[in-house]
Design a protein around this motif. Structure first.
Motif: not given
Length: 227
Positions: A214-220
């Motif tokens: 389960r993936k949580l991506q946090i951008d710039n």
């Protein structure tokens, strides 16, 4: 269990069937996140506040987690890790039928030392309460790791944490770069089989996701995306 990181909108919900991956594009935030987990492991105040909850009640995050910032050079004999092992061994000892035998032997040992101290006209004192952890230190109970394989070291770590009940969550920093997909799946399956929850913190975005992830991506811009 749910991990709340105060700078994120989303909490991280752990379960028995998946592994959580947090991919952080902003390097400064990634670094601060890893440093904060390390501070927590050392019982210090982190820059980023975090709380761990189970059944809506807060639990001690330091007692429930092990942070691995570098699995290749992880020292299995480091003080924090060995202290956790001693505490768990001592806890198991108190539920062991041999407790009376060991307690009697400790009394005899204290009496012998007391006799020696009485030979000197000096204000020497003997600690009447000896913790079992002191005996582990005396006999140098440590973990002996003979493999340099990163995969084997990680599987051994999962095994130790599970068998000795050191923690329920292992936090891994930037480990995906060491493994091919099949090896990652082996790690995931082994951790889930051992009832250990994994949290992987990664400094790069990766397309798609593997089984169990389960993936949580946090951008710039700190915008969060679940996959």
């Amino acid at each position: 269990m749910n991990l709340e990181i105060f700078q994120l909108d989303n909490s991280l919900p752990f379960n028995d069937t998946s592994v959580i991956i947090v991919e952080v594009e902003n390097i400064k935030f990634y670094r601060s996140l890893i440093e904060s987990f390390h501070c927590i492991s050392e019982f210090e105040t982190p820059a980023i506040e975090m709380r761990l909850y189970e059944n809506n009640e807060e639990v001690n995050i330091a007692n429930e987690t092990v942070i691995i910032t570098d699995i290749l050079h992880f020292d299995f004999k480091q003080r924090v890790f060995i202290t956790k092992i001693y505490k768990q061994l001592e806890k198991q000892y108190h539920n062991n039928k041999e407790i009376d035998l060991i307690a009697d032997q400790l009394i005899e040992l204290r009496q012998l030392i007391g006799i020696q101290l009485n030979d000197y006209d000096l204000p020497l004192q003997l600690n009447e309460e000896v913790k079992l952890s002191s005996l582990y230190k005396l006999f140098n109970v440590t973990i002996e790791v003979e493999t340099e394989s990163i995969l084997d070291r990680l599987l051994l770590l999962i095994d130790l944490v599970a068998q000795l009940k050191i923690a329920r969550i292992i936090i891994l920093n930037n480990v995906r770069c060491y493994f091919v997909e099949q090896e990652l799946l082996e790690v995931y399956k082994y951790a889930l089989y051992k009832n250990i929850k994994l949290l992987l913190i990664e400094p790069t975005f990766k397309k798609g996701k593997l089984q169990y992830e389960r993936k949580l991506q946090i951008d710039n811009d700190y915008i969060e995306f679940w996959q």
